[in-house]
Design an enzyme around this catalytic site. Structure first.
Site, PDB file in Angstrom:
ATOM      1  N   ARG A 291     -20.994  31.455  51.860  1.00 26.67           N
ATOM      2  CA  ARG A 291     -20.863  30.466  53.313  1.00 26.67           C
ATOM      3  C   ARG A 291     -19.627  31.263  53.281  1.00 26.67           C
ATOM      4  O   ARG A 291     -19.114  32.178  55.106  1.00 26.67           O
ATOM      5  CB  ARG A 291     -20.995  29.290  53.145  1.00 26.67           C
ATOM      6  CG  ARG A 291     -22.398  28.649  53.307  1.00 26.67           C
ATOM      7  CD  ARG A 291     -22.380  27.260  53.532  1.00 26.67           C
ATOM      8  NE  ARG A 291     -23.769  26.846  53.463  1.00 26.67           N
ATOM      9  CZ  ARG A 291     -24.054  25.608  53.602  1.00 26.67           C
ATOM     10  NH1 ARG A 291     -23.493  24.962  53.018  1.00 26.67           N
ATOM     11  NH2 ARG A 291     -25.155  25.427  53.613  1.00 26.67           N
ATOM     12  N   TYR A 432     -28.357  32.531  59.109  1.00 25.58           N
ATOM     13  CA  TYR A 432     -28.668  32.436  57.321  1.00 25.58           C
ATOM     14  C   TYR A 432     -27.268  31.770  56.790  1.00 25.58           C
ATOM     15  O   TYR A 432     -25.961  31.759  56.954  1.00 25.58           O
ATOM     16  CB  TYR A 432     -28.394  33.771  56.728  1.00 25.58           C
ATOM     17  CG  TYR A 432     -28.025  34.836  57.101  1.00 25.58           C
ATOM     18  CD1 TYR A 432     -26.632  34.718  56.860  1.00 25.58           C
ATOM     19  CD2 TYR A 432     -28.479  36.085  56.737  1.00 25.58           C
ATOM     20  CE1 TYR A 432     -25.687  36.281  56.719  1.00 25.58           C
ATOM     21  CE2 TYR A 432     -27.789  37.137  56.572  1.00 25.58           C
ATOM     22  CZ  TYR A 432     -26.058  36.883  57.057  1.00 25.58           C
ATOM     23  OH  TYR A 432     -25.388  38.824  57.046  1.00 25.58           O
ATOM     24  N   GLU A 433     -27.739  31.565  55.295  1.00 22.98           N
ATOM     25  CA  GLU A 433     -26.913  30.369  54.806  1.00 22.98           C
ATOM     26  C   GLU A 433     -26.374  29.711  55.491  1.00 22.98           C
ATOM     27  O   GLU A 433     -25.708  28.837  55.629  1.00 22.98           O
ATOM     28  CB  GLU A 433     -25.521  31.131  54.855  1.00 22.98           C
ATOM     29  CG  GLU A 433     -25.927  32.666  53.701  1.00 22.98           C
ATOM     30  CD  GLU A 433     -26.082  32.233  51.997  1.00 22.98           C
ATOM     31  OE1 GLU A 433     -25.935  31.431  51.571  1.00 22.98           O
ATOM     32  OE2 GLU A 433     -26.403  33.176  51.729  1.00 22.98           O
ATOM     33  N   GLY A 434     -26.876  28.225  55.900  1.00 24.59           N
ATOM     34  CA  GLY A 434     -26.803  27.094  56.471  1.00 24.59           C
ATOM     35  C   GLY A 434     -25.923  27.617  58.224  1.00 24.59           C
ATOM     36  O   GLY A 434     -25.163  28.646  59.164  1.00 24.59           O
TER      37      GLY A 434
END
Length: 580
Positions: A291, A432-434
């Protein structure tokens, strides 16, 4: 019609003056051999690789994209050769332990490297971007035999890892995962199921790919508490193919040179990482690193957009500017950089990119401190900053790319000028990645309210120290006053949200997105207040000193309107949302 030049002068300013990183390295036994000269040498070499090798592949890679045939993926022409140069330069092991074959350098220098990689060629950097997180995950949770077998491959660049979470029915809700893992008598597991949206799930850069896969054991409880993490290599130790098949790649809006794959696991052999049913805890070591890297993607896009918009605005001649600070004002037309509307856009681009660089590098510096001093405040500050950097930076990367496209006018909308590629490439980072909405919930619900404000209090304390130091300077006193007042505002906002949540449990969720943006703006204020103050250490005739003061003045002039928008939205969130 697209170029990138690493902002080495500003990088040095952040390392040497804003962070005073060399002083911190001297106090840290792990980095006592690292000084400014070495750091600048590393950054300069990274710039040569990014500018000379990756940047020329950016637009051609976008046009060509990846090709899938019979389970095999070919990356764009030149990508594999660029990866070999990356490995030959020792870049995969930059911030990895020397005992494992790495260089043992600070993650701060790796952050500078990542910014340049993403600014020059986001699609290519997707293949390498997850490697350090996988290294940290396996180093923290892998069994010794797995570490001995696979960590050297990651550090050397011999193998590239992936992160396999998403399934067709399970995006952000990992509790819905169905991929199964069956234990075998020899201690291994057999994994079966499907994953999609797997970046670098198949490619031609390395012979082996190490998939880190979330799956369920037969006795797993339901929901996210029943998920385990496994290492599943593409090829086994004897060189034979494992039961992992790529059955297609996505055709996407952007990052077309990055292979986004659908994978099928057919009784694939794998090994458990960490404890059974505790896969998310192990995976989050990897995801938190990822992140921060995604946040640096936003910084890279903003920097590339700023550079190209500035260059175009200096060359494009249109109409007379209302005022021009030189003797050429009598000309029939001026470069558009002299027009007020464009000057504002360009100044916003500059203050966003340089401000994010300071904060992004600060976060990496905190990660270095937290790794070697687990009880230091950095260990609480770094996780708090992670969702802000991921969400705020990526939102800024897309926003500033859009602003830069406006500078180009109609030409910006055609592929010849390539700013449209920057805009397309930057959009995915908000998802993406949360997703950024999940990052906002994580920040407010878990890391501010859930922590009872302890880490957030440390952050405000850091900002208040800067406000006190800036107040001692005549040039910076006004900036310091605004920063101090902003700390009081943030404190009051958190208290208000906590109080309102007692009678409306959904309110924090409605307020979370603007709260995160408010924190991001506050961090930029911190960045520019400090930049203005420490720039006084530069010689008076250094153009960078004047540029920092000018940029800080612009930022604080326009800050109140940005604060008002987010504060108003947080207040308005007290009204419940209707169902549609």
């Amino acid at each position: 019609m697209w170029s990138y030049e690493a902002p080495l002068r500003d990088m040095q300013f952040v390392l040497e003056h804003w962070l005073q990183a060399p002083d911190a390295w001297r106090r840290n036994p792990a980095f006592e051999g690292v000084d400014l000269a070495l750091a600048l040498q590393v950054v300069e070499e990274a710039a040569r690789f990014s500018q000379g090798v990756l940047a020329p592949l950016n637009a051609p890679g976008d046009r060509q994209g990846c090709r899938w045939q019979d389970g095999q993926v070919s990356t764009p022409d030149g990508f594999a050769k660029a990866y070999r140069a990356y490995v030959d330069g020792g870049w995969p092991g930059l911030a990895c332990a020397e005992a494992l074959g790495g260089q043992g350098l600070p993650q701060l220098l790796d952050a500078a490297l990542q910014e340049m990689l993403y600014a020059s060629n986001h699609a290519w950097a997707m293949y390498t971007g997850i490697a350090h997180g996988a290294y940290l995950c396996l180093k923290a949770h892998g069994e010794p035999h797995l570490q001995a077998r696979y960590l050297p491959q990651i550090v050397s660049g011999q193998a590239l890892p992936t992160m396999c979470l998403t399934e067709p029915q399970a995006g952000s809700d990992v509790g819905l995962l169905r991929c199964r893992a069956e234990p075998q008598a020899d201690g291994r597991y057999r994994l079966s199921g499907s994953k999609l949206f797997i970046s670098g799930g198949e490619h031609d850069l390395t012979a082996n790919i190490l998939h880190l896969v979330l799956a369920r054991l037969p006795d797993a409880p339901s929901g996210s508490r029943g998920i385990s993490l496994f290492l599943v290599p593409k090829r086994l130790d004897d060189g034979q193919a494992n039961g992992v098949r790529c059955d297609g790649i996505e055709h996407k809006m952007g990052i077309k040179g990055s292979a986004t794959c659908s994978l099928v696991f057919e009784a694939a052999q794998g090994w458990l990482i960490g404890d059974a049913h505790r896969g998310l805890a192990a995976m989050f070591v990897m995801m938190n690193s990822a992140r921060v890297h995604v946040g640096l993607q936003g910084l890279g896009h903003a920097e590339a957009a700023w550079q190209n918009a500035r260059q175009y605005a200096a060359e494009r001649v249109q109409m007379r500017a209302p005022t021009r600070p030189d003797s050429a004002a009598a000309q029939a037309a001026d470069p558009i950089c002299y027009h007020p509307a464009m000057r504002r856009v360009l100044l916003e681009l500059r203050t966003a990119s340089e401000g994010m660089r300071a904060i992004g590098y600060w976060a990496a510096h905190l990660l270095d401190q937290a790794e070697h001093e687990p009880d230091a405040p950095a260990a609480q500050l770094a996780p708090l900053l992670t969702p802000i950097i991921k969400a705020f930076f990526t939102e800024q990367g897309f926003r500033q790319a859009s602003n830069a496209l406006q500078v180009f006018g109609g030409y910006g909308y055609v592929s010849e000028f390539a700013i449209e590629q920057t805009l397309r490439d930057s959009r995915i980072a908000m998802i993406y990645e949360g997703s950024n909405e999940i990052q906002a919930n994580d920040l407010l619900l878990r890391k501010v309210l859930g922590d009872d404000g302890r880490a957030f209090g440390l952050l405000l304390a850091e900002l208040r120290v800067e406000a006190e130091q800036g107040a001692e300077s005549r040039e910076c006193a006004g900036f310091a006053q605004v920063l101090g007042d902003l700390c009081d505002t943030l404190d009051a906002v958190v208290s208000g949200i906590r109080m309102q949540a007692q009678c409306d449990s959904e309110y924090p969720y409605r307020a979370a997105p603007d709260f995160l943006q408010l924190c991001g703006v506050a961090l930029l204020a911190f960045a520019w207040a400090r930049a203005a103050r420490v720039s006084r250490a530069l010689p008076e005739d250094d153009p960078l000193r004047a540029a920092k003061l000018q940029s800080a003045g612009f930022f604080f002039d326009y800050l109140p309107s940005r604060l008002a928008a987010h504060l108003g939205a947080i207040s308005s969130a007290r009204a419940a949302l209707a169902f549609v």
